[in-house]
Motif scaffolding. Structure first.
Motif, PDB file in Angstrom:
ATOM      1  N   SER A   1      48.537  28.810  12.548  1.00 53.60           N
ATOM      2  CA  SER A   1      49.978  29.022  12.656  1.00 53.60           C
ATOM      3  C   SER A   1      50.264  30.513  12.571  1.00 53.60           C
ATOM      4  O   SER A   1      49.574  31.245  11.846  1.00 53.60           O
ATOM      5  CB  SER A   1      50.735  28.267  11.559  1.00 53.60           C
TER       6      SER A   1
ATOM      7  N   GLY B   1      55.371  30.903  11.591  1.00 52.44           N
ATOM      8  CA  GLY B   1      55.329  29.463  11.404  1.00 52.44           C
ATOM      9  C   GLY B   1      55.119  28.684  12.688  1.00 52.44           C
ATOM     10  O   GLY B   1      55.042  27.447  12.647  1.00 52.44           O
TER      11      GLY B   1
ATOM     12  N   MET C   1      52.946  27.396  16.115  1.00 48.48           N
ATOM     13  CA  MET C   1      51.532  27.043  16.328  1.00 48.48           C
ATOM     14  C   MET C   1      50.842  28.157  17.115  1.00 48.48           C
ATOM     15  O   MET C   1      51.419  28.723  18.044  1.00 48.48           O
ATOM     16  CB  MET C   1      51.449  25.728  17.098  1.00 48.48           C
TER      17      MET C   1
END
Lengths: 232, 425
Positions: free
Chosen positions: B179, B183, B185
């Protein structure tokens, strides 16, 4: 020091505590020794000879009474002062020689002088003189184990007289020697007594020693039973 | 008189050999253990400092509060400026940014489907920068067992157990799934250039090493890093100096404020429970010295008693000749000092020789570390410091003096006449 009082005992009593029945080793002993004497304490075992010698030598103290050696009252001396008295004025000769086994003859005789703080040169001369007196100049590098009994005792005599003490205390000095060696060392001690004026006080029951004494004090059960001046 | 006593000591070996050997062996062990503990202590400090903690580490306050959860969302921002300020403020320190990251490593098959997958705990460091010290600090040169070190962007190293589990070989490709700092991916493909074996199960099972720039790119951390590690450039770790650096930094920044993103500097001791471990070293060192002093004193006390009993005759004669009891006692202590010094010198020489040998060759403890959860080096080396040259004198001299003092009291307290009588028995 000739004809001056070296040792004086007054009502000397020594009692050793021993359970409920204390042992009285000396009872009211009154003796006077002049400088230059060649005297002996004789008597059977347990008569108090060694105890008297120990007290005179400031190795022990009386239970009561008084002992004066060279003007010093033994009963009032501190450990340090008693050691100083022995160091400067008293020589000891033992029945079993008690030479220090790891040191040479020379070093054994030198030891009392180290305690006196003498210089190396003065020590060397004194040790060689002492070994000459006892006839062992040629054995100065030997170890005690390499000496006969007679030679060992002569080293012990040299060690006792090397500092030219006023008094030599000899406890059964011939007990471990044969007749020839006994006579030899007694003659040596007589010579030293005569030449240096050293006072000798023996504890003995050896007839050979007694024969050489000029004064014989007999002790029995801690009491003086006889005090005889003799001519040899 | 000293010369006279010394002659006696040298000639009477039965009286000197046992105390001499006791002191020499005790001092040998003391010196060796001192070097061993110092070596282990410094090695653990250096190992942890190089691999994990630095001698100091700058993080944000929030990151520092939970470093094990790798909260890269709380990373330091503006790292370039911060590094420049650190370089100016602390010119005797070397500073380097790192990112620690967690994620999944996905190995695709020929069709691009997941063939194998494993969790990874990665370290991103500037290993591609020319002349960088990170390869040495991370111990990569010696730990690559297959393949080679990364030579260009997009290449990574992975732990041996992980590689075996994922059936990855050097040259194989894998996808890192993690991540970003924000935050989101993050995924990127990498080529495995080499397999590393640290000898520490935790590292070999999940370890991944990549270049810092790669990590910054995939985690969206441009000009950001999780931590900046610092080391002294003019000497080894020294607690006082390092704590002074941290105190100075923290005094000038917003460390005291409540802001989670304010930078804060932590020392090595503040991290990974190292303070407790290092304090244990000090305790063990003190305990070893105490134990050796006590044990050797007991042996030397008995040796002194035996020697004194054997020398009653000699001591009696010396007292009779007018040597004061205090003089005899002091002479015994003097002899003890002589034996103590000789034994200590011999023991120190042997201890140093052994320590110097193990400083060069080390002791292999990798067999003991197979399942270790903490990171420890596979070889332990002794370290000879100036202290090792003198530390043996503490047990060597103290034990001989204590042993002889106790034994000698028996002589000292014995009445002169009693001792004298024993001459004739």
């Amino acid at each position: 020091m000739e004809n001056s009082v070296l040792i004086r005992t007054v009502n000397l009593t020594k009692i050793y505590p021993s359970g409920e029945q204390p042992i009285t080793a000396l009872r009211d002993v009154n003796l006077v020794f002049q400088a230059g004497e060649f005297a002996g304490l004789v008597g059977p075992s347990g008569s108090g000879k060694t105890t008297l010698l120990n007290i005179v030598g400031s190795l022990d103290v009386p239970t009561s009474g008084s002992v004066e050696v060279l003007g010093e009252k033994i009963e009032t001396l501190s450990h340090k002062k008693a050691a100083r008295l022995r160091n400067r004025h008293i020589g000891f000769i033992f029945q079993t020689f008690n030479l220090l086994p790891v040191y040479t003859v020379y070093e054994n005789v030198e030891f009392p002088l180290l305690l006196l703080g003498m210089t190396a040169a003065a020590r060397r001369k004194a040790v060689r003189d002492a070994l000459a007196w006892v006839g062992l100049s040629d054995r100065e590098h030997s170890r005690p184990a390499q000496l006969s009994g007679g030679q060992s005792q002569r080293v012990a005599i040299a060690r006792a007289v090397v500092k030219k003490p006023d008094l030599v205390l000899a406890d059964e000095p011939t007990a471990n020697l044969d007749a020839d060696n006994s006579h030899h060392i007694l003659h040596t001690m007589e010579d030293i007594n005569r030449d240096l004026g050293t006072t000798f006080l023996f504890s003995t029951h050896d007839a050979k020693v007694i024969a050489h004494l000029r004064r014989k004090i007999t002790l029995v059960d801690g009491r003086v039973t006889a005090d005889e001046a003799r001519t040899t | 008189m000293i010369r006279f006593l010394f002659k006696g000591l040298l000639r009477d070996r039965s009286r000197t050999l046992l105390p001499f050997l006791t002191v020499a062996i005790g001092v040998l062990l003391t010196v060796f253990l001192e070097c061993y503990i110092t070596g282990a202590e410094h090695q653990i400090i250096d190992f942890n400092a190089d691999l994990l903690t630095g001698q100091v580490k700058v993080m944000t306050k929030g990151y520092a509060a939970e470093p094990d959860s790798l909260p890269n969302d709380l990373s330091l921002d503006g790292v370039g400026t911060l590094l420049s300020e650190l370089g100016t403020d602390f010119p005797n320190m070397a500073w380097t940014p790192r990112i620690r990251l967690g994620g999944l490593l996905d190995v695709p098959d020929e069709a691009g489907e997941t063939k194998a997958q494993g969790t990874v705990l990665g370290t991103a460091a500037g290993i591609l920068a020319p002349g960088n010290a990170e390869i040495r600090r991370l111990g990569l040169e010696n730990t690559v067992v297959r393949g080679r070190l990364p030579e260009k962007r997009g290449e990574i190293l992975i732990g041996e157990i992980l590689a075996d589990r994922l059936k990855l070989q050097p040259g194989g490709t894998a996808t890192l799934i993690g991540s970003t700092m924000n935050g989101a991916m993050a995924t990127a493909n990498y080529t495995v250039s080499g397999i590393v074996r640290y000898g520490v199960r935790a590292l070999d099972r999940t370890g991944l090493v990549m270049d810092l720039a790669d990590a910054q790119a995939v985690l969206d951390m441009e000009d950001a890093a999780g931590e900046i590690l610092g080391w002294r450039t003019n000497g080894p770790y020294e607690r006082n100096l390092i704590e002074a650096v941290a105190a100075r930094f923290n005094g000038r920044t917003e460390a005291g404020s409540g802001c989670d993103l304010a930078p804060v500097m932590k020392t090595l001791r503040d991290q990974s429970d190292l303070a407790a471990l290092l304090d244990q070293f000090s305790t063990v060192r003190g305990a070893i010295l105490t134990i050796f002093i006590l044990a050797m004193s007991l042996v030397l006390w008995n040796a002194g008693l035996l020697g004194s009993l054997r020398r009653y005759g000699e001591i009696g004669v010396r007292l009779a000749m007018g040597e004061p009891k205090g003089g005899v006692y002091r002479a015994m202590l003097g002899e003890a000092v002589m034996v103590g010094v000789l034994g200590t010198v011999a023991g120190t020489a042997l201890g140093l020789a052994l320590s110097y040998y193990l400083q060069a060759h080390g002791i292999n403890i990798s067999g003991l570390m197979k399942n270790a959860a903490v990171m420890l080096p596979s070889h332990l080396y002794t370290r000879v410091t100036p202290v090792a040259y003198i530390i043996g004198f503490i047990p060597g001299l103290l034990s001989t003096l204590i042993g002889t003092a106790i034994a000698g009291r028996g002589i000292y307290k014995r009445s002169t006449a009693s001792l004298f009588k024993e001459l004739e028995t």
